[in-house]
Scaffold this active site. Structure first.
Site, mmCIF file in Angstrom:
data_model
loop_
_atom_site.group_PDB
_atom_site.id
_atom_site.type_symbol
_atom_site.label_atom_id
_atom_site.label_comp_id
_atom_site.label_asym_id
_atom_site.label_seq_id
_atom_site.Cartn_x
_atom_site.Cartn_y
_atom_site.Cartn_z
ATOM 1 N N CYS A 124 -7.198 -23.259 5.240
ATOM 2 C CA CYS A 124 -7.788 -23.628 3.946
ATOM 3 C C CYS A 124 -7.968 -22.387 3.089
ATOM 4 O O CYS A 124 -8.323 -22.476 1.925
ATOM 5 C CB CYS A 124 -9.129 -24.315 4.153
ATOM 6 N N GLU A 162 -21.361 -44.172 14.195
ATOM 7 C CA GLU A 162 -20.204 -44.196 13.295
ATOM 8 C C GLU A 162 -19.775 -45.655 13.140
ATOM 9 O O GLU A 162 -19.500 -46.327 14.123
ATOM 10 C CB GLU A 162 -19.063 -43.342 13.872
ATOM 11 N N CYS A 164 -11.087 -17.785 3.967
ATOM 12 C CA CYS A 164 -11.257 -16.397 4.428
ATOM 13 C C CYS A 164 -10.674 -15.411 3.429
ATOM 14 O O CYS A 164 -11.364 -14.530 2.916
ATOM 15 C CB CYS A 164 -10.636 -16.212 5.809
ATOM 16 N N ALA A 196 -19.190 -33.389 9.050
ATOM 17 C CA ALA A 196 -20.587 -32.939 8.920
ATOM 18 C C ALA A 196 -21.418 -33.471 10.087
ATOM 19 O O ALA A 196 -22.121 -32.716 10.764
ATOM 20 C CB ALA A 196 -21.176 -33.394 7.586
ATOM 21 N N TYR A 252 0.854 -1.185 0.000
ATOM 22 C CA TYR A 252 0.000 0.000 0.000
ATOM 23 C C TYR A 252 0.893 1.239 0.000
ATOM 24 O O TYR A 252 2.120 1.124 0.022
ATOM 25 C CB TYR A 252 -0.969 -0.050 1.191
ATOM 26 N N CYS A 258 -15.548 -18.252 6.992
ATOM 27 C CA CYS A 258 -14.586 -19.209 7.535
ATOM 28 C C CYS A 258 -15.160 -20.605 7.358
ATOM 29 O O CYS A 258 -16.333 -20.841 7.672
ATOM 30 C CB CYS A 258 -14.372 -18.886 9.008
#
Ligand SMILES: Cc1cc2nc3c(=O)[nH]c(=O)nc-3n(C[C@H](O)[C@H](O)[C@H](O)COP(=O)(O)O)c2cc1C
Length: 711
Positions: free
Chosen positions: A374, A439, A377, A420, A200, A389
């Protein structure tokens, strides 16, 4: 394991007169959560309030425009260029203060990155006309992404033009910074940070590569730092010596020949301190034309990337030094203990976990939701979208997305203990529902566990979610396949199917040979899980002997152990071809190449890693290139032969790629069998995560979190 405490990181600190309850700062991060007219509204106030409530000592609003819209970066960032912005900023200050936190604004003139100037057709302010440069980003982006990124440049009237700052321009900029700081102080803001980094305006003056002026603002480091010094002095003059002011500086400019280096940065820091700066916030920049620039520079991928720079600067100045860059709390604690730095600024960790400081303070280290690097963001910012996020769906939506107790508690069965299923169970339990989670494997985590062998941060997410299951007392039934009969016995009010994906062997001639493994088989081989006997049939006598002798990993799903031991031996030959250049293929390629395999990735489509958020993709491709992995996009597989794969490319035609082993990283499809049988039997069930459509961690957590808030 002894409880981790962070006595130094959590000890009170001070910058000038500003008292801080601990040493954790929230880095300045452009979030695009401001209102379209530059105002600081409820959305961004709530975002920062959540981090202050979570115990952060000081939050910093990133890239606040001093001249909005002139010289401003992204459309929905906050501005402080006029008095009309004060009320929103004052409200932000009140909300942060109500939780005992402090708040700073990072004042920015975007200079050669002022996207709003491009859109308006205004020339962007620079010290010297920049050299033309060619970006390599396009080669990693899909057509659609290229179009989205280029949109501002293509609006009517948009143009990329520069204006070399005159003395009047410079004086005007100095005045804008001082005016902005005065408004911040009137609004009750605790401090300002001058953005002196990241390409900048101020950093382009400081950079010997970008500043080729021959007046008193160019040449020596003193001259190049003059704009920064004048800004600090002007702010101090205007708001008084007691108002804390510090600056963010690039310690280096990676990939820029003749750019800023630590020796110069050290001197600039001293000049800033002499001008009255109360602290230095260390950072780094990298050539923005390089796709990997963001993750080499300020949003670094390398843990503790800026720590040595910060130590050097700390030795050169008598004011506090702040350092960011993937610093884990235990490392930060030690850096402060040893006097290497004074404050740790955390960015991505606090997007993922607003309660970080409080959780560290109350000994709940395992309850800290981890950033998985990952780059969802920062990739959102590239597209001028609001920040989000992958692991914390609340980020940026705090004002509307709290977990609200249910009025109608239900009994809910969740099938599948991957991310999930676990995220659903977490939120639903917090809302007051009673959840039973089935599970069929002996461990929670699903495919994410395998993904963590290749990419360690994924494992942290699995551990966090599994820990939440325990602390929330979710009824987790491991090793239990939830058959329709089992579900009928439980008689839940709702069923949520989160059975993940399954991998089908694609119809490639030769795919059934012994040297060809599916992703699942590869996992079995390196972890020696329950299905090992089937895959063992594919191995040679000597490979079986090695495994039998226990020279291989030994049955384990401990990702760290797998990563270490697989470096010693794996039943995978030297030359490996991976069919499929999606997320899974790329992560496997990195895992294998880091274990001295010569890897070639064959991808039918034009782009590799299309499922990754773009900044993570840039990084993954960079890592693969460094490891010597050959990537062949637009390449289809005709046949897998004994020692090679026969491929076809539109220009190169038919080619043979040598291979001792072939890994099939294609054919991932939703595993919705249970859902279908439930529907056939007339039982309603919800479908989330990869079981409903391949969306990986981002999609899985997102869908789970939405559904759990709805039910
Ligand atoms: C989404 C995002 C936006 C950022 N925006 C800014 C910004 O506006 N100003 C700035 O100085 N740094 C910015 N940064 C860099 C961060 O301040 C920080 O240096 C970086 O995230 C490294 O710290 P961490 O590893 O704790 O995340 C940004 C980083 C991210 C991830």
């Amino acid at each position: 394991m002894p409880t981790l405490t962070f006595p130094h990181l959590l000890s009170a600190g001070r910058i000038g007169n500003l008292e801080l309850r601990n040493r954790i700062f929230m880095c300045p991060m452009g979030s695009n959560l401001g209102e379209p007219d530059g105002a600081c509204g409820d959305r961004i106030q709530s975002y920062f309030e959540a981090r202050a409530r979570g115990g952060t000592a000081l939050v910093t609003v990133g890239s606040v425009s001093i001249g909005w819209p002139v010289g401003s970066g992204n459309a929905p960032n906050v501005a402080i260029s006029e008095d009309r912005f004060i009320p929103g900023i004052a409200e932000l200050a009140n909300r942060v203060h109500s939780h005992g936190g402090k708040v700073a604004l990072q004042l920015q003139h975007a200079g050669a990155n002022a996207v709003n100037d491009i859109i308006a057709g205004r020339p962007m302010l620079v010290p010297s006309e920049p050299e033309p440069s060619e970006s390599d980003m396009g080669s990693y982006l899909t057509k659609d992404e290229q179009t989205r990124i280029a949109t501002p440049h293509q609006q009517e009237g948009a143009r990329v033009a520069y204006r070399e700052a005159t003395r009047d321009d410079i004086q005007n900029v100095v005045r804008l910074f001082a005016d902005a700081a005065a408004r911040a102080s009137r609004a009750g803001i605790d401090a300002v940070e001058i953005h002196g980094g990241h390409g900048y305006l101020i950093s382009t003056f400081i950079s010997p590569y970008r500043n080729r002026r021959t007046d008193e603002y160019g040449g020596s480091v003193e001259n190049r730092s003059r704009l920064l010094v004048e800004v600090i002095e002007a702010i101090k003059d205007r708001v008084g010596a007691d108002f804390p002011v510090w600056c963010r500086l690039d310690a280096t400019e990676f990939f820029v020949d003749g750019g800023t280096r630590i020796e110069g940065a050290r001197r600039t820091a001293q000049l800033a301190a002499e001008a009255g700066a109360d602290a230095i916030h260390v950072s780094a920049h990298a050539d923005p034309a390089r796709a990997v620039g963001v993750t080499e520079g300020h949003a670094t991928h390398t843990p503790c990337h800026f720590v040595d720079f910060a130590k050097t600067i700390k030795k050169a100045v008598a004011i506090p030094v702040i350092v960011p860059g993937r610093i884990e709390p235990e490392v930060g604690d030690k850096l402060i203990r040893d006097g290497d730095v004074d404050f740790i600024s955390m960015g991505r960790k606090l997007i993922a976990e607003p309660e970080l400081a409080n959780k560290l303070g109350s000994g709940q280290v395992e309850a800290v939701r981890p950033c998985i690097y990952c780059y969802v963001c920062i990739s959102s910012i590239f597209f001028r979208d609001r920040i989000r996020c992958a692991v914390n769906r609340e980020a940026g939506r705090e004002f509307e997305y709290a977990i609200v107790p249910t009025k109608e508690p239900k009994k809910i069965a969740v099938v599948g203990g991957g991310p999930a299923g676990m995220e659903f169970a977490r939120v639903a339990t917090l809302r007051g529902h009673t959840v039973t989670l089935f599970e069929r494997e002996q461990n929670l985590g699903g495919t994410a566990v395998f993904a963590s062998y290749a990419y360690e941060p994924n494992g942290r997410l699995v551990r966090y979610l599994a820990n939440e299951m325990q602390s929330l007392d979710v009824d987790v039934r491991l090793g239990t396949a939830a058959t329709p009969a089992e579900l009928t016995r439980l008689a839940p009010d709702e069923i949520v199917v989160a059975t993940g994906a399954r991998r089908e062997i694609p119809p490639i001639p030769g795919a059934n040979q012994d040297h060809v493994f599916s992703g699942d088989e590869l996992r079995t081989l390196i972890t020696q899980d329950d299905n090992i006997s089937e895959v063992r049939q594919k191995l040679s006598w000597s490979q079986r002997t090695m495994m039998g002798a226990g020279a291989i990993i030994g049955a384990t799903s401990d990702a760290k152990r797998v990563r270490q031991l697989s470096r010693l031996w794996m039943p995978i030959g030297k030359r490996v071809v991976i069919v499929g250049g999606g997320l899974v293929g790329l992560e496997l390629a990195e895992f294998l190449a880091a274990r001295s395999r010569d890897v070639t990735i064959l991808e039918e489509g034009a782009n590799l890693g299309a499922e990754f958020a773009i900044v993570r993709r840039f990084r993954a491709m960079h890592e693969l290139e460094k490891l010597g992995v050959r990537s062949l996009p637009s390449t289809s597989v005709l046949e897998i032969e004994e020692n090679a794969v026969r491929t076809q490319h539109p220009d190169r035609g038919v080619e043979l790629v040598r291979a001792d082993n072939v890994i099939l990283a294609v054919g991932t499809v939703p595993n919705s069998t249970l859902h279908e049988s439930l529907l056939e039997a007339g039982t309603a069930a919800h479908l989330i995560g990869d079981a409903g459509g391949i969306g990986y961690l981002d999609g899985a957590i997102g869908e789970a979190s939405e559904l759990a808030r709805r039910l």
